[in-house]
Scaffold this motif. Sequence first.
Motif, PDB file in Angstrom:
ATOM      1  N   PHE A  80     -18.430 -25.070  16.937  1.00 40.26           N
ATOM      2  CA  PHE A  80     -18.930 -24.179  15.886  1.00 40.26           C
ATOM      3  C   PHE A  80     -20.003 -23.228  16.405  1.00 40.26           C
ATOM      4  N   ALA A  81     -20.781 -23.644  17.400  1.00 42.25           N
ATOM      5  CA  ALA A  81     -21.762 -22.738  18.002  1.00 42.25           C
ATOM      6  C   ALA A  81     -21.053 -21.595  18.731  1.00 42.25           C
ATOM      7  N   ASN A  82     -19.960 -21.901  19.420  1.00 42.71           N
ATOM      8  CA  ASN A  82     -19.199 -20.846  20.087  1.00 42.71           C
ATOM      9  C   ASN A  82     -18.549 -19.902  19.088  1.00 42.71           C
ATOM     10  N   ILE A  83     -18.024 -20.462  18.001  1.00 47.50           N
ATOM     11  CA  ILE A  83     -17.426 -19.620  16.959  1.00 47.50           C
ATOM     12  C   ILE A  83     -18.485 -18.700  16.368  1.00 47.50           C
ATOM     13  N   ALA A  84     -19.666 -19.259  16.043  1.00 45.40           N
ATOM     14  CA  ALA A  84     -20.748 -18.443  15.481  1.00 45.40           C
ATOM     15  C   ALA A  84     -21.181 -17.367  16.476  1.00 45.40           C
ATOM     16  N   GLY A  85     -21.272 -17.704  17.744  1.00 38.72           N
ATOM     17  CA  GLY A  85     -21.631 -16.718  18.758  1.00 38.72           C
ATOM     18  C   GLY A  85     -20.616 -15.595  18.846  1.00 38.72           C
ATOM     19  N   MET A  86     -19.328 -15.946  18.798  1.00 35.89           N
ATOM     20  CA  MET A  86     -18.284 -14.918  18.856  1.00 35.89           C
ATOM     21  C   MET A  86     -18.311 -14.034  17.620  1.00 35.89           C
ATOM     22  N   VAL A  87     -18.473 -14.638  16.442  1.00 28.67           N
ATOM     23  CA  VAL A  87     -18.474 -13.865  15.198  1.00 28.67           C
ATOM     24  C   VAL A  87     -19.652 -12.893  15.170  1.00 28.67           C
ATOM     25  N   PHE A  88     -20.844 -13.382  15.467  1.00 27.34           N
ATOM     26  CA  PHE A  88     -22.008 -12.500  15.408  1.00 27.34           C
ATOM     27  C   PHE A  88     -22.069 -11.536  16.575  1.00 27.34           C
ATOM     28  N   SER A  89     -21.418 -11.868  17.677  1.00 21.95           N
ATOM     29  CA  SER A  89     -21.297 -10.915  18.770  1.00 21.95           C
ATOM     30  C   SER A  89     -20.402  -9.753  18.347  1.00 21.95           C
ATOM     31  N   THR A  90     -19.346 -10.077  17.627  1.00 24.12           N
ATOM     32  CA  THR A  90     -18.438  -9.044  17.136  1.00 24.12           C
ATOM     33  C   THR A  90     -19.124  -8.195  16.068  1.00 24.12           C
ATOM     34  N   ILE A  91     -19.837  -8.849  15.148  1.00 21.86           N
ATOM     35  CA  ILE A  91     -20.496  -8.126  14.055  1.00 21.86           C
ATOM     36  C   ILE A  91     -21.597  -7.210  14.582  1.00 21.86           C
ATOM     37  N   SER A  92     -22.422  -7.713  15.487  1.00 21.86           N
ATOM     38  CA  SER A  92     -23.571  -6.931  15.957  1.00 21.86           C
ATOM     39  C   SER A  92     -23.236  -5.975  17.098  1.00 21.86           C
ATOM     40  N   PHE A 113     -26.200  -7.221  19.964  1.00 23.63           N
ATOM     41  CA  PHE A 113     -26.227  -8.684  19.996  1.00 23.63           C
ATOM     42  C   PHE A 113     -27.444  -9.220  20.740  1.00 23.63           C
ATOM     43  N   LEU A 114     -27.782  -8.639  21.856  1.00 22.47           N
ATOM     44  CA  LEU A 114     -28.909  -9.136  22.639  1.00 22.47           C
ATOM     45  C   LEU A 114     -30.253  -8.833  21.987  1.00 22.47           C
ATOM     46  N   SER A 115     -30.310  -7.857  21.081  1.00 19.29           N
ATOM     47  CA  SER A 115     -31.586  -7.557  20.439  1.00 19.29           C
ATOM     48  C   SER A 115     -31.780  -8.334  19.139  1.00 19.29           C
ATOM     49  N   TRP A 116     -30.750  -8.433  18.288  1.00 19.75           N
ATOM     50  CA  TRP A 116     -30.923  -9.178  17.038  1.00 19.75           C
ATOM     51  C   TRP A 116     -29.742 -10.077  16.680  1.00 19.75           C
TER      52      TRP A 116
END
Length: 104
Positions: free
Chosen positions: A29-41, A45-48
Amino acid sequence: MAMEWAKTNAHRGFITSWPQWGGPAGLFFANIAGMVFSTISGDQFLSWGWRVPFWLSIVMVAVGLYIRPRHLETPVFQRILDMQQTASAAPVIEVIPGSPRRSS
């Protein structure tokens, strides 16, 4: 602790296996959350973007803080305490003299 909360002996093994899924499920789930928010931001991604899943984890902390204080002892251990069958203050001293010695 999960095993001691099982209602019957028939399901203890199954119930005891569930906490073992916590680590892999958390990583998944941490990887899924990272992928989702990486796509959204996107490029941000590295700033917020990385902060959002981090702050969402406060929900898990709140759940843990809600559940843990309400389950101080398991029913099995509470019965042992009620029957006063707990070990002495120095259980190692009781075990060592009665343990079999190995011959070399």
